[in-house]
Enzyme design. Structure first.
Site, mmCIF file in Angstrom:
data_model
loop_
_atom_site.group_PDB
_atom_site.id
_atom_site.type_symbol
_atom_site.label_atom_id
_atom_site.label_comp_id
_atom_site.label_asym_id
_atom_site.label_seq_id
_atom_site.Cartn_x
_atom_site.Cartn_y
_atom_site.Cartn_z
ATOM 1 N N SER A 46 0.903 -1.011 0.160
ATOM 2 C CA SER A 46 -0.150 0.073 0.057
ATOM 3 C C SER A 46 0.981 1.131 -0.041
ATOM 4 C CB SER A 46 -1.135 0.073 1.120
ATOM 5 O OG SER A 46 -0.257 0.100 2.511
ATOM 6 N N ILE A 48 3.256 4.396 -0.331
ATOM 7 C CA ILE A 48 4.423 4.741 -1.187
ATOM 8 C C ILE A 48 4.921 3.536 -1.647
ATOM 9 C CG2 ILE A 48 6.803 5.444 -0.951
ATOM 10 C CD1 ILE A 48 5.655 7.678 1.091
ATOM 11 N N SER A 176 11.728 10.459 7.102
ATOM 12 C CA SER A 176 10.604 11.445 6.988
ATOM 13 C C SER A 176 11.123 12.698 7.395
ATOM 14 C CB SER A 176 9.450 10.931 8.029
ATOM 15 O OG SER A 176 8.651 12.102 8.453
ATOM 16 N N TYR A 189 7.246 7.973 16.697
ATOM 17 C CA TYR A 189 7.422 7.869 15.254
ATOM 18 C C TYR A 189 8.689 8.898 14.953
ATOM 19 C CZ TYR A 189 6.759 8.433 10.173
ATOM 20 O OH TYR A 189 6.595 8.386 8.766
ATOM 21 N N LYS A 193 12.255 7.436 13.478
ATOM 22 C CA LYS A 193 12.989 8.236 12.006
ATOM 23 C C LYS A 193 14.338 8.984 12.383
ATOM 24 C CE LYS A 193 9.787 6.640 9.392
ATOM 25 N NZ LYS A 193 10.070 5.795 8.531
ATOM 26 N N SER A 225 -1.416 8.810 1.618
ATOM 27 C CA SER A 225 -1.354 7.558 1.714
ATOM 28 C C SER A 225 -2.062 6.923 2.740
ATOM 29 C CB SER A 225 0.270 7.164 1.653
ATOM 30 O OG SER A 225 0.517 7.479 3.181
#
Length: 323
Positions: A46, A48, A176, A189, A193, A225
């Site tokens: 799904s 990217i 990101s 998150y 990253k 997305s």
């Protein structure tokens, strides 16, 4: 609206249109540079990752598609075969769970045995987060690090010896923009990253004896997305309440096209975002004191809107409803 490819080793930055002009006139186009190469894409079911599969197929790349959901991978494979000039044997569906690190050696051997080698690994698997730190279980933080960071490191460590032995290859990791500067509602998150940025920046310097081995990180801003729908919240199994409107985000197809331009031209770090997001991260690069001021102002608004029930990503563009 503009986007940027920023290279560690190249000075300056480029608008979206100039990047493609630069690639088509001076550099390599993905259609010529990536044709026939074996590319392993994780998180290919799904978002990217799915779009990467489609565009790489159109470039003529041979594909290894990995994610947990085998049925979705088969759907992506069928679509690739329908719209690109590939044969069934040019695409390997290889189910993979980044959390099952003991299986990664076996999966890597299967990929290499099928095609004989791997030219490019694109680390794209992972999940995002939408929750306040004060309300978030430590289990969520552990899950984010296990999946986004350690899962990616594990696959990389399996593929890297194969590439160093061959003396060539590319390891491309989707990080990101919050891996460059933090954002509220994404503490875990962002941390995962940042960890990826530190790991791959350090790894790149360890591999200077391998000039034909590219270590590249991709830092997208908001992209259309499913990542918001699948994001962690304050508890492990609690779904996101509001996915929100994604119209203000960059189309996935545009983000992936710029990624492939960067990969084809050996760009070591890519910042891909529409304005005003891109400008904000350049402020972090060149005027951090001013960036802190803007971060605090916008961060406060984002948290307030989140508490009011407004989607985190559209909060900057939406006024919270009042009763």
């Amino acid at each position: 609206m503009t986007s940027s490819l920023k290279s560690c080793g190249c000075s300056g930055y480029y608008t979206e249109d100039f990047t493609l002009l630069w690639a088509s006139v001076i550099g390599h186009r993905p259609e010529s540079k990536l044709k026939g190469l074996v590319v392993w894409v994780t998180g290919a079911s799904s978002g990217i990752g799915e779009e990467l599969a489609y565009q790489l197929a159109k470039c003529g790349s041979r594909l290894i598609l990995s994610a947990r959901r085998e049925d979705e991978l088969n759907r992506v494979k069928r679509h690739c075969l329908d719209y690109a000039g590939l044969h069934d044997e040019d695409i390997l569906v290889l189910p993979l769970d980044l959390l099952e690190r003991t299986s990664h050696e076996e999966k890597t051997k299967a990929a290499i045995q099928y095609f004989g080698h791997i030219d490019i690994l694109i680390n794209n698997g992972g999940r995002s987060q939408r929750s306040l730190c004060l309300e978030t279980s430590v289990d969520v933080y552990q899950a984010l690090m296990e999946l986004n960071f350690l899962g990616t490191v594990s696959i990389t460590k399996q593929v890297l010896p194969h590439m160093t032995q061959r003396g060539t290859g590319s390891i491309v990791t989707v990080s990101s923009v919050v891996g460059l500067a933090g954002a509220p509602l994404a503490t875990g998150y962002s941390a995962s990253k940042h960890a990826l940025q530190g790991f791959f920046n350090s790894l790149r310097t360890e591999l200077t004896d391998y000039p034909n081995l590219l270590i590249s990180t991709v830092c997208p801003g908001p992209v259309q997305s499913q990542i918001v729908h699948n994001a962690f919240t304050e508890e492990l199994n609690k779904p996101v309440a509001i996915a929100g409107n994604q119209e203000h985000k960059m189309p996935t197809s545009r983000c992936v096209r710029l990624m492939l331009v960067g990969i084809a031209n050996n760009v070591k770090e890519m910042w891909i975002a529409q304005q005003p997001f891109l400008l904000f991260y350049y402020a972090w690069q060149y005027t951090p004191t001013f960036a802190w001021f803007i971060t605090n102002m916008l961060g406060r608004k984002r948290v307030q809107n989140f508490k009011a029930g407004v989607d985190a990503d559209s909060a900057y563009f939406t006024k919270p409803k009042t009763s």
